[in-house]
Design a protein around this motif. Sequence first.
Motif, mmCIF file in Angstrom:
data_model
loop_
_atom_site.group_PDB
_atom_site.id
_atom_site.type_symbol
_atom_site.label_atom_id
_atom_site.label_comp_id
_atom_site.label_asym_id
_atom_site.label_seq_id
_atom_site.Cartn_x
_atom_site.Cartn_y
_atom_site.Cartn_z
ATOM 1 N N ARG A 157 -32.680 57.569 -25.353
ATOM 2 C CA ARG A 157 -31.311 58.034 -25.070
ATOM 3 C C ARG A 157 -30.717 57.344 -23.852
ATOM 4 O O ARG A 157 -29.504 57.291 -23.697
ATOM 5 N N TYR A 158 -31.558 56.874 -22.951
ATOM 6 C CA TYR A 158 -31.093 56.138 -21.787
ATOM 7 C C TYR A 158 -32.248 55.268 -21.294
ATOM 8 O O TYR A 158 -33.405 55.462 -21.690
ATOM 9 N N TYR A 159 -31.909 54.306 -20.423
ATOM 10 C CA TYR A 159 -32.914 53.386 -19.906
ATOM 11 C C TYR A 159 -32.811 53.307 -18.389
ATOM 12 O O TYR A 159 -31.716 53.363 -17.818
ATOM 13 N N VAL A 160 -33.974 53.192 -17.734
ATOM 14 C CA VAL A 160 -34.054 53.103 -16.275
ATOM 15 C C VAL A 160 -35.025 51.981 -15.941
ATOM 16 O O VAL A 160 -36.136 51.938 -16.498
ATOM 17 N N PRO A 161 -34.661 51.057 -15.059
ATOM 18 C CA PRO A 161 -35.543 49.922 -14.750
ATOM 19 C C PRO A 161 -36.976 50.350 -14.429
ATOM 20 O O PRO A 161 -37.212 51.212 -13.579
ATOM 21 N N LEU A 162 -37.916 49.757 -15.170
ATOM 22 C CA LEU A 162 -39.361 49.952 -15.055
ATOM 23 C C LEU A 162 -39.834 51.342 -15.498
ATOM 24 O O LEU A 162 -41.001 51.511 -15.836
ATOM 25 N N ARG A 163 -38.968 52.331 -15.540
ATOM 26 C CA ARG A 163 -39.374 53.696 -15.886
ATOM 27 C C ARG A 163 -39.212 54.001 -17.379
ATOM 28 O O ARG A 163 -40.053 54.671 -17.971
ATOM 29 N N LEU A 240 -43.265 60.997 -14.365
ATOM 30 C CA LEU A 240 -43.413 59.656 -14.945
ATOM 31 C C LEU A 240 -44.840 59.462 -15.436
ATOM 32 O O LEU A 240 -45.777 59.299 -14.647
ATOM 33 N N ALA A 241 -45.023 59.468 -16.764
ATOM 34 C CA ALA A 241 -46.345 59.257 -17.353
ATOM 35 C C ALA A 241 -46.652 57.765 -17.344
ATOM 36 O O ALA A 241 -45.943 56.982 -17.988
ATOM 37 N N ILE A 242 -47.711 57.364 -16.631
ATOM 38 C CA ILE A 242 -48.066 55.950 -16.562
ATOM 39 C C ILE A 242 -49.339 55.648 -17.361
ATOM 40 O O ILE A 242 -49.693 54.493 -17.546
ATOM 41 N N ALA A 243 -50.020 56.693 -17.809
ATOM 42 C CA ALA A 243 -51.200 56.534 -18.669
ATOM 43 C C ALA A 243 -51.353 57.820 -19.469
ATOM 44 O O ALA A 243 -50.847 58.875 -19.074
ATOM 45 N N SER A 244 -52.049 57.730 -20.588
ATOM 46 C CA SER A 244 -52.293 58.928 -21.386
ATOM 47 C C SER A 244 -53.634 58.827 -22.083
ATOM 48 O O SER A 244 -54.146 57.728 -22.334
ATOM 49 N N ILE A 245 -54.192 59.992 -22.348
ATOM 50 C CA ILE A 245 -55.427 60.118 -23.115
ATOM 51 C C ILE A 245 -55.094 60.935 -24.352
ATOM 52 O O ILE A 245 -54.512 62.021 -24.249
ATOM 53 N N ASN A 246 -55.444 60.409 -25.525
ATOM 54 C CA ASN A 246 -54.998 61.010 -26.778
ATOM 55 C C ASN A 246 -56.162 61.176 -27.746
ATOM 56 O O ASN A 246 -56.917 60.230 -27.998
ATOM 57 N N ARG A 247 -56.291 62.362 -28.299
ATOM 58 C CA ARG A 247 -57.289 62.636 -29.326
ATOM 59 C C ARG A 247 -56.583 62.790 -30.664
ATOM 60 O O ARG A 247 -55.706 63.633 -30.827
ATOM 61 N N ALA A 265 -63.449 58.631 -40.128
ATOM 62 C CA ALA A 265 -63.634 58.386 -38.696
ATOM 63 C C ALA A 265 -62.642 59.194 -37.881
ATOM 64 O O ALA A 265 -61.487 59.385 -38.278
ATOM 65 N N HIS A 266 -63.090 59.691 -36.753
ATOM 66 C CA HIS A 266 -62.203 60.259 -35.752
ATOM 67 C C HIS A 266 -61.808 59.136 -34.799
ATOM 68 O O HIS A 266 -62.455 58.089 -34.750
ATOM 69 N N SER A 267 -60.744 59.351 -34.049
ATOM 70 C CA SER A 267 -60.313 58.324 -33.105
ATOM 71 C C SER A 267 -59.662 58.966 -31.892
ATOM 72 O O SER A 267 -59.203 60.116 -31.921
ATOM 73 N N GLY A 268 -59.647 58.202 -30.829
ATOM 74 C CA GLY A 268 -58.976 58.591 -29.602
ATOM 75 C C GLY A 268 -58.604 57.344 -28.834
ATOM 76 O O GLY A 268 -59.200 56.277 -29.048
ATOM 77 N N CYS A 269 -57.620 57.444 -27.973
ATOM 78 C CA CYS A 269 -57.199 56.248 -27.244
ATOM 79 C C CYS A 269 -56.786 56.587 -25.826
ATOM 80 O O CYS A 269 -56.429 57.729 -25.497
ATOM 81 N N VAL A 270 -56.855 55.565 -24.985
ATOM 82 C CA VAL A 270 -56.311 55.595 -23.633
ATOM 83 C C VAL A 270 -55.219 54.538 -23.590
ATOM 84 O O VAL A 270 -55.438 53.391 -24.003
ATOM 85 N N ALA A 271 -54.024 54.921 -23.141
ATOM 86 C CA ALA A 271 -52.887 54.009 -23.149
ATOM 87 C C ALA A 271 -52.305 53.872 -21.746
ATOM 88 O O ALA A 271 -52.254 54.841 -20.983
ATOM 89 N N PHE A 272 -51.860 52.644 -21.434
ATOM 90 C CA PHE A 272 -51.264 52.346 -20.138
ATOM 91 C C PHE A 272 -49.903 51.678 -20.365
ATOM 92 O O PHE A 272 -49.813 50.694 -21.110
ATOM 93 N N GLY A 273 -48.867 52.187 -19.718
ATOM 94 C CA GLY A 273 -47.557 51.544 -19.746
ATOM 95 C C GLY A 273 -47.414 50.653 -18.521
ATOM 96 O O GLY A 273 -47.247 51.150 -17.395
ATOM 97 N N ILE A 274 -47.505 49.344 -18.697
ATOM 98 C CA ILE A 274 -47.645 48.442 -17.554
ATOM 99 C C ILE A 274 -46.406 48.433 -16.663
ATOM 100 O O ILE A 274 -46.512 48.459 -15.426
ATOM 101 N N GLU A 275 -45.205 48.412 -17.252
ATOM 102 C CA GLU A 275 -44.009 48.405 -16.397
ATOM 103 C C GLU A 275 -43.923 49.680 -15.553
ATOM 104 O O GLU A 275 -43.480 49.648 -14.396
ATOM 105 N N ARG A 276 -44.348 50.801 -16.113
ATOM 106 C CA ARG A 276 -44.339 52.047 -15.333
ATOM 107 C C ARG A 276 -45.322 51.988 -14.168
ATOM 108 O O ARG A 276 -45.087 52.578 -13.118
ATOM 109 N N TRP A 277 -46.420 51.268 -14.361
ATOM 110 C CA TRP A 277 -47.351 51.061 -13.247
ATOM 111 C C TRP A 277 -46.676 50.264 -12.137
ATOM 112 O O TRP A 277 -46.908 50.519 -10.950
ATOM 113 N N LEU A 278 -45.841 49.306 -12.496
ATOM 114 C CA LEU A 278 -45.132 48.537 -11.476
ATOM 115 C C LEU A 278 -44.227 49.451 -10.661
ATOM 116 O O LEU A 278 -44.142 49.328 -9.430
#
Length: 311
Positions: A157-163, A240-247, A265-278
């Motif tokens: 709905r809107y955009y914010v630099p790096l966020r 500001l979520a910069i990483a997440s753990i998902n099952r 198979a079951h699955s899970g992931c760890v995700a990182f948003g690199i621009e948000r880390w900046l």
Amino acid sequence: MTAVEAPAVDPVRAARLAELGLSWQPSGQAALRGPLLRLAEECDRAFTTLAQIWQADEERHPASLPAQRLQRVDYLRSFPHQATLAARLAEQEANLDAFLDGPVLREDGTVAVTELAAVTQVLTPAACYHLFNDHLGETFDAPRYLTTRNTCFRNERYYVPLRRLSSFTMREVVCLGTSAEVVDFLEQARAALDAFFELVDLPLEWLTATDPFFRPRANPRYIMQRVEPVKHEATYGGDLAIASINRHHDHFGVNFELTRGEEPAHSGCVAFGIERWLFAITDRHGTDPADWPRLADAAAKVRSGLGGGRV
């Protein structure tokens, strides 16, 4: 969706980020160079170092997925408001002539399209979808750990630099295995991330979250995520979520015919948003690169502390 105004951006900070290498487009896209690009690459090196705790296999994938494959998990019905479709002009010569005879580009900057070809591709909404798609129908006789990085696309709905961006960089680490193996992976990942956050002096709070479903209260998956939380976000500054753990349970295993032994198979992931880390690093540690933490070194310490290999 109704229009929502983007939060105000601090002009002093925006000017300093531009000096550090951020070029921002109102469409929600960012270009990086100089110190910020080097910081983004170090972030990714740190995340791939953490992925080697499980000796995760690196994969590289294209910019889009077949809509037919993505719809195996009902993506287009769940997130139609965020989907970005890969469209092109229909290839018939008459249609191309009609396009050339027109203005091509209107005064408001929009392309004066004529007939479009059938849309069959969706631009990558999350990096991990490629991993499930690329291993369609496979059987694993041991837990499988994979990692990938991709440019992801989501309408917002809107955009914010790096966020908040319309296209951004996501690194993910995925485990495919039994339910117990995935739970073990996610617990280890959270412990590793907590140690990493402490080493780089980044105060984060783990918050329960849900995926951004369209009309969530009408979607049974949203209700299930509220009843049994499967998504936890490492949140900076309260919002500001910069990483997440998902099952995922066996959601992707069933729909992409992935099996661990004789069971889905079951699955899970760890995700990182690199621009948000900046954003988080420059907000926490300032805009002088000399003050930024040595992320890759910190990740190596975490990996070493957990045995330096698959655990």
